[in-house]
Write a protein that holds these residues in place. Sequence first.
Motif, PDB file in Angstrom:
ATOM      1  N   LYS A  93      13.674  82.701  -4.831  1.00  0.00           N
ATOM      2  CA  LYS A  93      13.598  81.294  -5.268  1.00  0.00           C
ATOM      3  C   LYS A  93      13.679  80.347  -3.985  1.00  0.00           C
ATOM      4  N   LEU A  94      13.177  78.919  -4.299  1.00  0.00           N
ATOM      5  CA  LEU A  94      13.537  77.967  -3.379  1.00  0.00           C
ATOM      6  C   LEU A  94      14.565  77.122  -3.823  1.00  0.00           C
ATOM      7  N   GLN A  95      15.266  76.597  -2.734  1.00  0.00           N
ATOM      8  CA  GLN A  95      16.370  75.747  -3.142  1.00  0.00           C
ATOM      9  C   GLN A  95      15.843  74.285  -2.476  1.00  0.00           C
ATOM     10  N   PHE A  96      15.986  73.111  -3.416  1.00  0.00           N
ATOM     11  CA  PHE A  96      15.497  71.953  -2.903  1.00  0.00           C
ATOM     12  C   PHE A  96      16.755  71.004  -3.050  1.00  0.00           C
ATOM     13  N   PHE A  97      17.091  70.199  -1.934  1.00  0.00           N
ATOM     14  CA  PHE A  97      18.217  69.421  -1.842  1.00  0.00           C
ATOM     15  C   PHE A  97      17.572  68.022  -1.763  1.00  0.00           C
ATOM     16  N   ILE A  98      17.963  67.166  -2.853  1.00  0.00           N
ATOM     17  CA  ILE A  98      17.601  65.911  -2.686  1.00  0.00           C
ATOM     18  C   ILE A  98      18.891  64.823  -2.266  1.00  0.00           C
ATOM     19  N   TYR A  99      18.480  63.978  -1.070  1.00  0.00           N
ATOM     20  CA  TYR A  99      19.738  63.149  -0.524  1.00  0.00           C
ATOM     21  C   TYR A  99      19.001  61.896   0.188  1.00  0.00           C
ATOM     22  N   THR A 100      19.855  61.214   0.418  1.00  0.00           N
ATOM     23  CA  THR A 100      19.457  59.981   1.087  1.00  0.00           C
ATOM     24  C   THR A 100      19.864  59.853   2.592  1.00  0.00           C
ATOM     25  N   SER A 101      19.410  58.896   3.296  1.00  0.00           N
ATOM     26  CA  SER A 101      19.659  58.819   4.651  1.00  0.00           C
ATOM     27  C   SER A 101      21.189  58.210   4.612  1.00  0.00           C
ATOM     28  N   LYS A 102      21.833  58.484   5.860  1.00  0.00           N
ATOM     29  CA  LYS A 102      23.215  57.807   5.852  1.00  0.00           C
ATOM     30  C   LYS A 102      23.587  56.344   5.506  1.00  0.00           C
ATOM     31  N   GLU A 103      22.511  55.727   5.906  1.00  0.00           N
ATOM     32  CA  GLU A 103      22.467  54.075   5.507  1.00  0.00           C
ATOM     33  C   GLU A 103      22.389  53.812   4.142  1.00  0.00           C
ATOM     34  N   THR A 104      21.557  54.732   3.554  1.00  0.00           N
ATOM     35  CA  THR A 104      21.399  54.462   2.072  1.00  0.00           C
ATOM     36  C   THR A 104      22.577  54.915   1.200  1.00  0.00           C
ATOM     37  N   ALA A 105      22.929  55.851   1.756  1.00  0.00           N
ATOM     38  CA  ALA A 105      24.237  56.489   1.153  1.00  0.00           C
ATOM     39  C   ALA A 105      25.512  55.381   1.128  1.00  0.00           C
ATOM     40  N   LYS A 106      25.510  54.839   2.307  1.00  0.00           N
ATOM     41  CA  LYS A 106      26.671  53.546   2.467  1.00  0.00           C
ATOM     42  C   LYS A 106      26.433  52.635   1.643  1.00  0.00           C
ATOM     43  N   GLU A 107      25.117  52.157   1.370  1.00  0.00           N
ATOM     44  CA  GLU A 107      24.811  51.181   0.381  1.00  0.00           C
ATOM     45  C   GLU A 107      25.147  51.404  -1.209  1.00  0.00           C
ATOM     46  N   LEU A 108      24.730  52.815  -1.555  1.00  0.00           N
ATOM     47  CA  LEU A 108      25.110  53.582  -2.846  1.00  0.00           C
ATOM     48  C   LEU A 108      26.553  53.253  -2.994  1.00  0.00           C
ATOM     49  N   ALA A 109      27.242  53.748  -2.063  1.00  0.00           N
ATOM     50  CA  ALA A 109      28.719  53.994  -2.218  1.00  0.00           C
ATOM     51  C   ALA A 109      29.240  52.225  -2.396  1.00  0.00           C
ATOM     52  N   LYS A 110      28.738  51.475  -1.679  1.00  0.00           N
ATOM     53  CA  LYS A 110      29.395  49.794  -1.780  1.00  0.00           C
ATOM     54  C   LYS A 110      29.037  49.513  -3.403  1.00  0.00           C
ATOM     55  N   LYS A 111      27.878  49.793  -3.955  1.00  0.00           N
ATOM     56  CA  LYS A 111      27.768  49.293  -5.418  1.00  0.00           C
ATOM     57  C   LYS A 111      27.874  50.368  -6.486  1.00  0.00           C
ATOM     58  N   ARG A 112      28.792  51.199  -6.350  1.00  0.00           N
ATOM     59  CA  ARG A 112      29.175  52.128  -7.264  1.00  0.00           C
ATOM     60  C   ARG A 112      29.632  51.291  -8.456  1.00  0.00           C
ATOM     61  N   GLU A 113      29.377  51.838  -9.794  1.00  0.00           N
ATOM     62  CA  GLU A 113      29.638  51.003 -10.973  1.00  0.00           C
ATOM     63  C   GLU A 113      30.114  52.011 -12.005  1.00  0.00           C
ATOM     64  N   TYR A 114      31.353  51.549 -12.553  1.00  0.00           N
ATOM     65  CA  TYR A 114      31.998  52.502 -13.421  1.00  0.00           C
ATOM     66  C   TYR A 114      31.380  52.651 -14.538  1.00  0.00           C
ATOM     67  N   CYS A 115      30.947  54.119 -14.775  1.00  0.00           N
ATOM     68  CA  CYS A 115      30.570  54.671 -16.170  1.00  0.00           C
ATOM     69  C   CYS A 115      28.931  54.305 -16.102  1.00  0.00           C
ATOM     70  N   ASN A 116      28.368  53.633 -15.113  1.00  0.00           N
ATOM     71  CA  ASN A 116      26.872  53.048 -15.472  1.00  0.00           C
ATOM     72  C   ASN A 116      26.180  53.886 -14.310  1.00  0.00           C
ATOM     73  N   TYR A 117      24.817  54.284 -14.947  1.00  0.00           N
ATOM     74  CA  TYR A 117      23.969  55.432 -13.967  1.00  0.00           C
ATOM     75  C   TYR A 117      22.490  54.721 -14.183  1.00  0.00           C
ATOM     76  N   GLU A 118      22.082  54.803 -12.980  1.00  0.00           N
ATOM     77  CA  GLU A 118      20.573  54.407 -12.741  1.00  0.00           C
ATOM     78  C   GLU A 118      19.924  55.789 -12.905  1.00  0.00           C
TER      79      GLU A 118
END
Length: 167
Positions: A93-118
């Motif tokens: 099997k192959l495992q694939f790991f989808i992730y973002t850059s550190k900078e994008t992760a910081k932006e995602l964390a800043k704009k977390r929204e309770y119960c709402n998902y994109e």
Amino acid sequence: MKNTNLSTGNSIIYPPGICLPKECIKRINPAGKITFENNFNQPLPSLVEATFNKKDNINSINVKALILVNSTFKLNSVNVNQLFSISNFGNCKLQFFIYTSKETAKELAKKREYCNYEAYTIEFSTNLETPLPEGISLKDIKTVQTFVWDIDPKTSRGTETTVQTTD
């Protein structure tokens, strides 16, 4: 320079495997929004489809994943790492790991929204056989496991799916 976890001060842990070249990531498209009654402490599992293709004597595995991101920050790029492993039943099997850059992760964390998902649809493919053990090729891969990798692997989720053939 030490990377720190955006919320706890711990080290950021990047996923294992070989990073697929950017041209392997075919598409990342917004796919809508969803709101839940409760917020989850961990990423939600992805929905995944994987197909094996042989075109012009080139083998590849194509993956389509629907992921949910708990942030209003618009995701426009991701990285995907590929890692070979053996399943509990002895299948390749192959495992694939989808992730973002550190900078994008910081932006995602800043704009977390309770119960709402994109929701985003991510399509990528691989024809990399160099990290596979000798005697193993992409046609031997029976399953793929796709992880939405957060900066902390304790909060990352994986989905396993069977590789379908296009024959």
